[in-house]
Design a protein around this motif. Sequence first.
Motif, PDB file in Angstrom:
ATOM      1  N   VAL A   1       0.860  -1.190   0.000  1.00 39.73           N
ATOM      2  CA  VAL A   1       0.000   0.000   0.000  1.00 39.73           C
ATOM      3  C   VAL A   1       0.893   1.235   0.000  1.00 39.73           C
ATOM      4  O   VAL A   1       2.098   1.160   0.245  1.00 39.73           O
ATOM      5  N   SER A   2       0.281   2.383  -0.267  1.00 40.20           N
ATOM      6  CA  SER A   2       1.044   3.628  -0.313  1.00 40.20           C
ATOM      7  C   SER A   2       0.217   4.777   0.254  1.00 40.20           C
ATOM      8  O   SER A   2      -0.992   4.662   0.467  1.00 40.20           O
TER       9      SER A   2
ATOM     10  N   SER B   1      -3.925   2.500   5.269  1.00 40.60           N
ATOM     11  CA  SER B   1      -4.272   1.688   4.094  1.00 40.60           C
ATOM     12  C   SER B   1      -3.818   0.238   4.222  1.00 40.60           C
ATOM     13  O   SER B   1      -4.107  -0.591   3.350  1.00 40.60           O
ATOM     14  N   ILE B   2      -3.110  -0.087   5.308  1.00 37.69           N
ATOM     15  CA  ILE B   2      -2.583  -1.446   5.499  1.00 37.69           C
ATOM     16  C   ILE B   2      -3.725  -2.448   5.707  1.00 37.69           C
ATOM     17  O   ILE B   2      -4.744  -2.127   6.317  1.00 37.69           O
ATOM     18  N   ASN B   3      -3.536  -3.654   5.162  1.00 38.41           N
ATOM     19  CA  ASN B   3      -4.534  -4.736   5.219  1.00 38.41           C
ATOM     20  C   ASN B   3      -5.876  -4.316   4.600  1.00 38.41           C
ATOM     21  O   ASN B   3      -6.928  -4.397   5.231  1.00 38.41           O
ATOM     22  N   PRO B   4      -5.836  -3.889   3.354  1.00 43.35           N
ATOM     23  CA  PRO B   4      -7.074  -3.452   2.717  1.00 43.35           C
ATOM     24  C   PRO B   4      -8.014  -4.627   2.417  1.00 43.35           C
ATOM     25  O   PRO B   4      -7.561  -5.731   2.108  1.00 43.35           O
TER      26      PRO B   4
ATOM     27  N   GLY C   1      -5.087   4.897  -0.065  1.00 41.65           N
ATOM     28  CA  GLY C   1      -5.768   5.970   0.651  1.00 41.65           C
ATOM     29  C   GLY C   1      -7.272   5.813   0.618  1.00 41.65           C
ATOM     30  O   GLY C   1      -8.009   6.804   0.650  1.00 41.65           O
ATOM     31  N   ILE C   2      -7.749   4.539   0.582  1.00 41.12           N
ATOM     32  CA  ILE C   2      -9.190   4.258   0.544  1.00 41.12           C
ATOM     33  C   ILE C   2      -9.605   3.662   1.887  1.00 41.12           C
ATOM     34  O   ILE C   2      -8.989   2.722   2.376  1.00 41.12           O
TER      35      ILE C   2
ATOM     36  N   ALA D   1      -9.408  -0.408   5.729  1.00 34.36           N
ATOM     37  CA  ALA D   1      -8.850   0.104   4.486  1.00 34.36           C
ATOM     38  C   ALA D   1      -9.500  -0.644   3.326  1.00 34.36           C
ATOM     39  O   ALA D   1     -10.029  -1.756   3.495  1.00 34.36           O
ATOM     40  N   GLY D   2      -9.476  -0.031   2.145  1.00 36.38           N
ATOM     41  CA  GLY D   2     -10.091  -0.664   0.984  1.00 36.38           C
ATOM     42  C   GLY D   2      -9.099  -0.897  -0.135  1.00 36.38           C
ATOM     43  O   GLY D   2      -8.129  -0.151  -0.299  1.00 36.38           O
TER      44      GLY D   2
END
Length: 452
Positions: free
Chosen positions: A180-181, A210-213, A390-391, A402-403
């Motif tokens: 993720v970023s 955003s980790i583990n989306p 960033g979701i 996160a997504g």
Amino acid sequence: MSALEKAISHSKKIGIDETEIVVVKKKITTVRITDSEIVEIKQNFDKNYGIRLIHNKKIISLQTTNQEKIGKSIDEAFLSISSLKPRIFWKGLPYKTNSKKIKGTFDKKLEDLSGKTASDIAQNMINSTCNSKIKAITGSLNIVYEDFELENSNGLNFKDKATYVSGIINTESEAGTAPVSGIGHACCRTLSNFLPEKIGEDSKTMCIESINPKKIDTGKYDIIFEPYSVGELLAFVIATNFNLKIFSEKKSCFSNNYYEKIAISELTLSDEPHIPEGIGTKHVDDEGVMTEKRNFIEKGVFKNTFSNLFDSYKEGKKSSGNACRIGSPMGRSSDPITISAPHNLTIPNGDYSQNELIKDTKHGLLIGRLWYTYAVNPIKGDFSCTARSGIRVIENGEIKSAGKSVRIIHNLPKMLKNISGIGNNQINVIQWASLPSITPSIRVQKIAVNSI
């Protein structure tokens, strides 16, 4: 006699009807960040001339970096102007203008900033991302000082010194189930209002959150677009619809809606060229026409378009003062031919805090960043964009997880009428080599989202 005065005098001597010449002197300081460290610091000093000649309503342009050859370049261009088609609608370059300096557009500290100080600022951006979950950091810091001068054969002479600063940090993490970023960004015109630590902190926060989306199911969601993503939509989807040329050619999705309601009553979209710290702020446009605040959408109603001299003359209208010579990474260039563009595309603050927007959302997404944003069918207003990081998924007023990446294919007229909340967190935003904007978060209902 200055180089500009000599060029004007020479063009008059050989009988050219009108001449416009611009010179841009720039000092650009760039600090590049790769693999979590500063890898390059460079300072470029440029001086470029742009010249536009108009004779018998025929227009030709040229650029040069050689001051000594300006006269010869004008002679050569004048010899080839006879083969051009006259622009019968052309009415002439502007005359003398009354300009004044706007506070928050020039900073002596930025003009004199050393490479060492720029490096220290960039290092502060890096240091503020420090977290064991962050694997890699990339980004850049750009500081621009420019000395701009415009003169024409009608007696107009305008000079302006300006400074700009912009920083961006991308953070990456592999601490969870998928890479993720996050992104952090800030831009302004004075050093005292530039906060490098916040850039790193914003990027770190977005990345870690955003980790583990989780996979997002295809369907309709209420989406809260944060300011950086709203800026993307403004620059690449929305702005062109209010360009007089696009509007007059019936290529705007609002070409048939002049003075009609095209958005919710709470939405106003303006060009604000006099805001301190705005990246596009200027009192006089790049042709010498006075700038002014201009509402494109006023309380939901389509009110105005924007234009430069050429496009406005072609439609039998007056320039709106939106002639731009857009430079990279910020500021002006010496392009001899201007384009029509907003200076600071602005959405005023609304009534909602970010937390209130989230709490009032039952089934939605919070999107901090968009990629690959473009118009699919500009005349209808269809557009596409992708959210990759960033979701956050919102359920019953709370952020649940996160997504993962989603693709949005939507329609601009529908989007503007489905806005259900405007935030009060307005900030300056500028995408790379794009239009400056000043915007808060915006929530839009019933947006179709496709899982990737």
